[in-house]
Design an enzyme around this catalytic site. Structure first.
Site, PDB file in Angstrom:
ATOM      1  N   GLY A 164      -2.357  -1.472   5.310  1.00 48.71           N
ATOM      2  CA  GLY A 164      -2.148  -1.804   7.141  1.00 48.71           C
ATOM      3  C   GLY A 164      -2.532  -1.097   7.899  1.00 48.71           C
ATOM      4  N   CYS A 165      -2.941  -0.925   8.764  1.00 47.56           N
ATOM      5  CA  CYS A 165      -2.565   0.077   9.751  1.00 47.56           C
ATOM      6  C   CYS A 165      -2.117   1.097  10.782  1.00 47.56           C
ATOM      7  CB  CYS A 165      -3.538  -0.696  11.111  1.00 47.56           C
ATOM      8  SG  CYS A 165      -3.932   0.543  12.235  1.00 47.56           S
ATOM      9  N   GLN A 166      -0.509   0.242  10.137  1.00 43.90           N
ATOM     10  CA  GLN A 166       0.473   1.338  10.407  1.00 43.90           C
ATOM     11  C   GLN A 166       1.641   2.074   9.101  1.00 43.90           C
ATOM     12  OE1 GLN A 166       2.064   1.323  14.112  1.00 43.90           O
ATOM     13  NE2 GLN A 166       0.556   0.731  15.619  1.00 43.90           N
ATOM     14  N   SER A 167       1.711   1.120   8.398  1.00 41.24           N
ATOM     15  CA  SER A 167       2.140   1.369   7.540  1.00 41.24           C
ATOM     16  C   SER A 167       2.015   0.568   5.944  1.00 41.24           C
ATOM     17  CB  SER A 167       3.891   0.386   7.058  1.00 41.24           C
ATOM     18  OG  SER A 167       3.416  -0.891   7.539  1.00 41.24           O
ATOM     19  N   SER A 176      -1.380  -5.700  11.983  1.00 45.60           N
ATOM     20  CA  SER A 176      -1.123  -5.400  11.398  1.00 45.60           C
ATOM     21  C   SER A 176      -0.507  -3.875  10.250  1.00 45.60           C
ATOM     22  CB  SER A 176      -3.083  -3.999  11.221  1.00 45.60           C
ATOM     23  OG  SER A 176      -3.230  -3.159  12.373  1.00 45.60           O
TER      24      SER A 176
END
Lengths: 414, 142
Positions: B50-53, B118
């Site tokens: 994912g973008c963050q985690s 995301s």
């Protein structure tokens, strides 16, 4: 502590905050605390009105019609160009090209520059702290030309290694493209020296001013970049607007970027004669309403006064750093001497996403993640950071809320 | 319990939590408590970026039922991953493929399933559904 008292001097912030309708709202039942100004700034009512007024009163295509509305729209659009030129002290308003934003401006230069001036064996210099938008277009350009992309390294504090930069400047270098202010670290780079060193070897320089234009006074005739780009939405203007400044000499040397209407003088199937500057680079119907409103945003900023804004932001930044430093387990990603706008940090081993989520629940908007600077995150060996980005309409009380919010989140997560 | 019954149970648990702090403390606790995935399964193949985690998902078919294990480097995501696994693990591929996942929305965390966030959770749910469809196709061939 004296400089902190200065936060309240000069500007009537309570009054200024009333100019920004969005700041009056509540998020999750708490007053919005907006610290994501590095991503985009909020818009004052005059900017929103300017955009609406275009559609309500004089919507018409520019540079085309003989009729009244078209003339009014053209005049307003060209006035905006003059306002931008004045703001950065460009020698001529035709050196101001309206774009979709910083990314668009960099792509324009990277594409046209490489088509005409970049060949196998050449190189382009960028820095380790560039936003993806000042990496990828040059990667594409270098790949297509068979050229090499070289990267200026940084220190642990997040400052450019100027000694290394100097040694990188050899005869293969055809372009230097660096950011004025890092969107992740907040570092203010010594762009004057960067430009002077490159110019000593006749190498042109592009300055990415996306994070500088709203905080730092820029005089392109004094600074002498060959190109300078920024986005309208980060300087209180509409999204989808931006500016490419280029010297007349360079803009004339570059081939057109996109073909279409407005960028031509005459078209036959055999040959097209391109229009003169700035229209050569503005193919198609531009974002007329947005560019006009960008002019209004700059006028708004000029009315408040950039020196006053700068002074206030420096005081806010000093206070924020002082208070955040008191948080147990905090570490700053980038701790440059000369900093503007943004503060990136992590607390203990808390994932930035978790911190961001719990701050959001408290009505505090920050950015979390890699901030479109993945190579930089790899250098610091972190998955991302929490980034608080301030601007003049933020307050000391909001900084106190941020600090309390970070502490609250940390106590829940640890 | 069916997938629907498990979702109802979670919704009922969350309904007694008054403040955002209670809700998040519970999710964080879930995230901290569960050693969700064997280290050997934390492979790039099992990584849903994912973008963050980052989220890892491992799937196994046993006696016609799918069993999931997962993990994340962000503790809130990890808590939500454990809830998602609690809902879907141990059901047949057919049941999982057809399941309507509504509990995230009902407990007020719908933003976690929005593409703008995301954070990997939406991608994980998609991946779980894809696996179940693929396993179902395999079963049908046998």
């Amino acid at each position: 502590m004296e400089h902190i008292a200065n936060i309240t001097t000069g500007l009537d912030i309570a009054q200024i905050r009333k100019d920004f309708p969005i700041l009056q709202q509540q998020v999750h039942g708490k007053p919005l605390v907006y610290f994501d100004n590095g991503a985009t700034t909020q818009k004052p009512q005059v900017v929103i009105d300017a955009e609406a007024r275009y559609y309500e009163e004089y919507n018409s295509n520019v540079h085309r019609g003989v009729h009244h509305l078209s003339q009014v729209a053209t005049d307003a659009y060209e006035k905006a160009r003059h306002i931008v030129a004045g703001y950065i002290n460009a020698a001529h308003s035709h050196e101001i090209i309206f774009t979709k934003g910083t990314t668009d401006g960099i792509n324009l230069v990277a594409n046209t520059m490489s088509r005409r001036f970049l060949k196998a064996g050449d190189s382009v210099i960028i820095s380790s702290m560039e936003h993806h938008s000042n990496i990828v277009p040059w990667q594409i350009a270098c790949e297509e030309a068979g050229a090499t992309l070289k990267v200026i390294p940084i220190t642990e504090k997040g400052e450019l290694r100027m000694d290394v930069y100097e040694s990188m400047l050899d005869d293969t270098v055809k372009m230097v493209a660096v950011t004025y202010v890092s969107n992740t670290l907040g570092t203010v780079n010594p762009v004057q020296d960067i430009i002077a060193l490159a110019h000593a070897r006749n190498i042109p320089v592009l300055i990415d001013a996306a994070q500088a234009i709203q905080h730092i006074s820029i005089d392109v005739q004094a600074l002498q970049p060959d190109f300078l780009v920024f986005s309208g939405h980060k300087i209180y203007g509409p999204t989808g607007t931006g500016v490419l400044y280029g010297t007349t000499e360079w803009l004339n040397k570059l081939p057109p970027y996109q073909g279409g209407g407005d960028m031509i003088k005459t078209v036959t199937f055999a040959k097209t004669i391109y229009n003169e500057l700035p229209y050569k680079f503005e193919a198609g119907t531009p974002n007329i309403a947005g560019s006009i409103a960008l002019g209004t945003a700059i006028e708004y900023l000029q009315q408040i006064g950039l020196p006053e804004i700068q002074q206030r932001e420096e005081a806010l930044m000093a206070y924020a750093m002082q208070e955040l430093r008191k948080i147990d387990g905090i570490r700053f990603i980038g701790d440059a001497q000369n900093r503007s706008g943004v503060i990136s940090f992590l607390v203990h081993n808390i994932h930035p996403f978790d911190m961001g989520e719990l701050l959001d629940q408290q009505g505090i908007a920050v950015r979390t993640g890699h901030h479109c600077t993945e190579p930089l995150m790899d250098l610091f060996q972190v998955p991302g950071t929490v980034r608080a980005s301030l601007t003049f309409y933020n307050t000391k009380e909001e900084i106190d809320k941020l600090v309390a919010g970070v502490k609250r989140a940390a106590s829940m997560l640890l | 319990m069916t997938i629907q019954e498990i979702q109802e149970e979670i919704i009922s648990d969350f309904s007694v939590m008054g403040s955002w702090e209670d809700k998040y403390e519970y999710i964080i606790q879930l995230g901290k408590e569960l050693p969700l995935i064997a280290e050997e399964y934390k492979t790039p193949d099992n990584l849903i970026k994912g973008c963050q985690s980052r989220v890892w998902l491992h799937t196994e078919l046993k006696d016609g039922k799918l069993f999931f294990t997962g993990d994340s480097d962000a503790v809130i995501t990890k808590g939500l991953v454990s809830l998602m696994i609690y809902v879907l693990s141990g059901h047949t591929p057919q049941e999982i493929a057809a399941a309507d996942i509504y509990f995230i929305d009902a407990i007020g965390l719908s933003s976690h399933l929005s593409p703008t966030r995301s954070n990997g959770l939406l991608s994980m749910l998609k991946q779980m559904k894809l696996y179940s469809i693929a396993y179902q196709a395999k079963i049908n061939q046998q």
